[in-house]
Enzyme design. Structure first.
Site, PDB file in Angstrom:
ATOM      1  N   SER A 199       0.796  -1.233   0.000  1.00  0.00           N
ATOM      2  CA  SER A 199       0.000   0.000   0.000  1.00  0.00           C
ATOM      3  C   SER A 199       0.826   1.278   0.000  1.00  0.00           C
ATOM      4  CB  SER A 199      -0.941   0.029   1.211  1.00  0.00           C
ATOM      5  OG  SER A 199      -1.903  -0.982   1.099  1.00  0.00           O
ATOM      6  N   LYS A 238       0.545   3.376  -2.951  1.00  0.00           N
ATOM      7  CA  LYS A 238      -0.588   4.283  -3.140  1.00  0.00           C
ATOM      8  C   LYS A 238      -0.161   5.755  -3.062  1.00  0.00           C
ATOM      9  CE  LYS A 238      -3.649   0.800  -1.094  1.00  0.00           C
ATOM     10  NZ  LYS A 238      -4.373   0.387   0.139  1.00  0.00           N
ATOM     11  N   TYR A 277      -3.873  -2.353 -10.157  1.00  0.00           N
ATOM     12  CA  TYR A 277      -3.782  -2.249  -8.701  1.00  0.00           C
ATOM     13  C   TYR A 277      -2.921  -3.366  -8.107  1.00  0.00           C
ATOM     14  CZ  TYR A 277      -5.202  -2.280  -3.796  1.00  0.00           C
ATOM     15  OH  TYR A 277      -5.191  -2.285  -2.431  1.00  0.00           O
ATOM     16  N   TYR A 306      -4.671   3.480   7.865  1.00  0.00           N
ATOM     17  CA  TYR A 306      -6.002   2.920   7.988  1.00  0.00           C
ATOM     18  C   TYR A 306      -6.624   3.396   9.303  1.00  0.00           C
ATOM     19  CZ  TYR A 306      -3.645  -0.001   4.607  1.00  0.00           C
ATOM     20  OH  TYR A 306      -2.906  -0.430   3.560  1.00  0.00           O
ATOM     21  N   VAL A 321       1.130  -3.640   3.913  1.00  0.00           N
ATOM     22  CA  VAL A 321       0.942  -4.916   4.588  1.00  0.00           C
ATOM     23  C   VAL A 321       2.172  -5.818   4.431  1.00  0.00           C
ATOM     24  CG1 VAL A 321      -0.136  -6.238   2.751  1.00  0.00           C
ATOM     25  CG2 VAL A 321      -0.917  -6.547   5.094  1.00  0.00           C
TER      26      VAL A 321
END
Lengths: 306, 306, 306, 306
Positions: free
Chosen positions: A61, A64, A188, A240, A258
């Protein structure tokens, strides 16, 4: 600086509770939790490393941050019609919020938001072409042409990504998607599978600590205002449903993955990358977070005071 | 500095869309939306004012910053067993999260969280004694003994506070409360009714911009670490479900109140108070937010870069 | 009986507000809302028809009654480990409940539940074989070999079924699925596309009004207990979030489909099928519901009293 | 009939797992779980009893059937502007649905709905007068002037009813209430504390099995249509989030109370009251439900077939 991070790395290796490695795909599950790395890149070009800073890991992530930067470059502020800017108050893969808010994800750093960003940047291109563009950008930022995809991870993601597939089709059911869902998911899954080491990652994030400017050339990669805004999003949404906790304990904008990596930004001072694959219950690197907490305390670096 | 804020105040008075004054109690509903004030307090004692900076307004939820500070002083980090540290992803008065998380509010700045903080600091005392203690603290921070409660507002709050009463009993139903619910609510309604002007408010918040130290005496009010943490909570949770937006646009920790005030902190630089009673749809001052956005752009003050 | 339904059919044709035809797929959107049919099949073999009872329509979710019956035949009561038996309190295509309850759908009549049932009955077979089996069963029940799939509808479903695809992958992400998700979806989309007229549908449902027995042969299709239980599920869950309303107004177990059909059961008395393609806001046939309300009032048939 | 219920009562006493007695108030917590009673009242005046059918218990939520009947008598169908008619899909004391649906409870049998009904019937009267009216109605239905309130339970309810107080103020915050919240809560807590035995309860519910008519006089208490509708609501909503399960297993309209009682209606045949104070995890009597399941199987009474 070298003394500080050496001591942190040494401390980390002595801790017993290293968290649990992500188990949802075999390629991540088999990684040895007993690893730690930290790299600190300064705007003047200096870089300090400790631990296994040459070991590649799946940035997941953290990618991103780079796709968001690309998306803002391509679409400007119109991007925000596709994705919000608020913390979600839900786990990274929650779909509840999507139903309540009619398919618009809360921010670009939860899975749904990053999938929406992937759709936004594709603009009709194939996922292979898109991935090449993303890789090109990350290599440019890190000034390292060797960066690539971990194909095994990418393949696994596609096979075990039922939740992400569900998120994508859910958004598509609101007519939100411009590209075919499988292509968007390919993009993705691929960009989440980029493999880097902490040294590369710290260098790739340095523009965010340098008011948006390329530290090598002095030319802007993004405007100063945009760098600040990306940092703001990292601080409020980068971990998150543990973003408040990270801001409370570390006090720096950061984005976790992760795979166990975290990229943290001390504006005006440094870009810091840590890696340790064991995760806490929310999905953020357990030792990585703790190392950054010690690092912030030692250096006094915090966006919230000296 | 004076030029900057004079110009901002002048700009604000020319804007047509000033938002809507809070209407849930008559005392707030009758306030003229056509008002604006800004005060900037520096650690060196200087203070700059523009607009109607001597006009008292109801600080409402901004008082939660002061009760949180008191609660941390009294209970230390054990406070966090009663209230969380994460953005809520819900409106300020939502009860949904409370049911999903068994009566523990997400953070001390949503209504439920501040009511839980009020219970935590009472420790068996009466609400009148508690209110005296809170007022004493705020007067000390602002170095101004004239600060008091707007009794009309306090009375109205108690009469029209059905949602807050509901939140309190909901938490109490999980056995979370140490004091009688009506006493806790009295404390909460009273401290929300403290009346201040922007000059007083900017001075009262200055310790948060000064590493926790009293700018007059140099003695610590809270530790440097605690000041940073309160700032972190203000940044991630200080504007309810608009916190991400405020961080994105303004880039400073801030806490808003439904009376139209906002307290913002530029760590190491200044404490800024603005007031304009018209609110946006989320319940934050519309002109106040905009003024702070202009102020941050003009001064370059942002925690996320220069 | 013939007089009653003739009058109802006549009344229906005079009503102006016929609801709105389902618009999510072109094949359904182009249907003329100005149609109505009703058929009443008695255990003694008599059948009464009014309106356009020979016109085929897409039975859509009414097919879930037949797949549930098949699933109970194949798996017995173990089916209930896969799907619940409670009304959902949410729209037919909601995913919120699935997240809160870890991928187990609330009942077999919401979309997620019917997709789970489709997975349960496949047992490794291909979707084409499965569909053949479902069709065989429906033809047997209706004693009519001409019943088939509307291929155009089936194709459209697959193309515009993003929400259902999302639901399926969401459940699969909890490891709930035994067959490949695309195969399960094929089965689901196909059986929803079965085309019948009200006469065929009333006959196909008659075993549920006849204590589970085939009215032609007297042999049991399901046990008396199972027939009662399927009727109970139809009453509590057969009209999505309008099930309480249907029970209140009509007082008979029923299952609606977005194609505008409703199958209602008067235990011991009759199986009633109505069709009118205009829907209310919840997705149930507007005139169909109203016609059944009149029918129940005229006949005095209600499970809740005389 | 006597043989059937004697055998059921005998079976119940031999079961080990009797569920857990409600513990939220001391008066209920101290009741011996080892008790069971059943009464079956027929329209012809016959009544069959087994077990401790003379022991009084707190009818709790079963009283909601009687207040709903009163409310429909007073307000007619306009009552439905205050409360819905759909199963909730949530626990009996959930507040989540209230927030999502702006303070309107889903049905009159969840706590919030019954509190709204209490407000609707008060029409400006004091709670003492209201309670007298409710008691008068229940005594009339049961033809027994000895029925009263258990004052200890009522007092306890008021002291430990934080969740219900929260629900009431939550609804009041939407401006839904016509009477002062404390008065409405008094009425609600009082009518939940009515004490009856199964014989009295079976007789009080008999009009619902008799098309709304008083079995003694033949005069209507409610119209036949209204009796059917109350039965429909009991079937879809009478057991909270276990209503689907009760319909599936028992197949009769029923209303349970946390005191361990259940009133079930076999339309046209009988009114059945059972009592056993141990509850399942949803809050319905464990043995009571099981006894009704056996009773329905033995008698063949089910609204869903023979």
């Amino acid at each position: 600086m070298q003394i500080i991070i050496d001591e942190i790395a040494s401390n980390m290796m002595q801790l017993q509770d290293k968290g649990n490695v992500a188990s949802y795909i075999p390629e991540l599950a088999k990684i040895d939790a007993n690893q730690f790395a930290i790299s600190v890149a300064l705007p003047n070009g200096e870089i300090f490393n400790a631990g296994c800073f040459k070991t590649l890991f799946s940035i997941q992530s953290i990618s991103k941050v780079f796709t968001l930067t690309l998306a803002l470059d391509k679409l400007g502020e119109t991007l925000w019609s596709r994705v919000g800017r608020e913390p979600s108050g839900d786990p990274f893969n929650s779909i509840v919020q999507l139903e309540h808010e009619h398919g618009k994800p809360r921010n670009p750093f939860i899975n749904a938001g990053a999938i929406a960003v992937a759709d936004a940047i594709m603009q009709g291109h194939k996922s292979s072409k898109m991935l090449a563009e993303i890789l090109h950008f990350v290599r440019f930022l890190a000034d390292d042409q060797s960066i690539g995809i971990d194909e095994n991870v990418a393949r696994c993601e596609a096979h075990s990504g039922a939740r992400n597939i569900s998120l994508a089709y859910f958004m598509a059911s609101f007519g939100q998607f411009e590209n075919p869902v499988p292509d968007v998911l390919n993009t993705y899954f691929s960009h989440c599978s980029i493999a880097m080491n902490t040294e590369q990652l710290a260098k790739a994030g340095l523009f965010l600590a340098n008011n948006g400017k390329n530290p090598n050339t002095g030319f802007p990669i993004v405007s100063s205002q945009r760098a600040k805004r990306i940092n703001a999003l990292m601080l409020t949404c980068g971990h998150y449903d543990g973003s408040g906790e990270f801001a409370f304990r570390v006090g720096l904008p950061g984005k976790s993955g992760v795979g166990g990596g975290i990229l943290a930004i001390a504006p005006g001072k440094a870009s810091i990358a840590v890696w340790s694959p064991g995760l806490d219950t929310i999905g953020n690197s357990k030792l990585g977070t703790y190392a950054l907490e010690l690092f912030a305390a030692e250096t006094g670096w915090s966006v919230f005071g000296d």
